[in-house]
Write a protein that holds these residues in place. Structure first.
Motif, PDB file in Angstrom:
ATOM      1  N   ASP A   8      37.220  44.017  33.825  1.00  0.00           N
ATOM      2  CA  ASP A   8      36.691  42.826  33.164  1.00  0.00           C
ATOM      3  C   ASP A   8      36.150  41.865  34.223  1.00  0.00           C
ATOM      4  O   ASP A   8      36.301  42.098  35.417  1.00  0.00           O
ATOM      5  N   THR A  12      41.847  38.470  34.207  1.00  0.00           N
ATOM      6  CA  THR A  12      42.385  38.914  32.921  1.00  0.00           C
ATOM      7  C   THR A  12      43.686  39.627  33.262  1.00  0.00           C
ATOM      8  O   THR A  12      43.881  40.058  34.410  1.00  0.00           O
ATOM      9  N   ASN A  14      44.446  42.593  32.550  1.00  0.00           N
ATOM     10  CA  ASN A  14      44.047  43.927  33.015  1.00  0.00           C
ATOM     11  C   ASN A  14      43.625  43.904  34.474  1.00  0.00           C
ATOM     12  O   ASN A  14      43.987  44.791  35.247  1.00  0.00           O
ATOM     13  N   ASN A  15      42.834  42.910  34.846  1.00  0.00           N
ATOM     14  CA  ASN A  15      42.380  42.818  36.232  1.00  0.00           C
ATOM     15  C   ASN A  15      43.539  42.549  37.180  1.00  0.00           C
ATOM     16  O   ASN A  15      43.584  43.097  38.279  1.00  0.00           O
TER      17      ASN A  15
END
Length: 71
Positions: A8, A12, A14-15
């Motif tokens: 992303d 985030t 996820n990052n």
């Protein structure tokens, strides 16, 4: 560490998880590096929409990237 591709744009969960994984770093090690609590890192890594999620301040995201990606 080689060039890291993030799934992303910007911070985030996820990052953040991807960055820690690529650096072979635990959430506890991240907390120690940034002089914050483990619980804080856990809230940053929690998926969006989960009640325990909190956004990581951009200042801390940039600090962590600088520490890990310029090594």
């Amino acid at each position: 560490m080689d060039k890291l591709e993030f799934p992303d744009v910007g911070y985030t969960p996820n990052n953040l998880r991807r960055l820690l994984e690529a650096a072979n770093m635990t959430q506890k090690e991240c907390a120690d590096l940034l002089n914050i609590s483990l619980r804080t890192v856990q809230t940053w890594c929690a998926p969006l929409g989960v009640p325990t999620h909190a956004d990581m301040p951009i200042r801390k995201w940039e600090e962590l990237k600088k520490l890990l990606l310029t090594s």
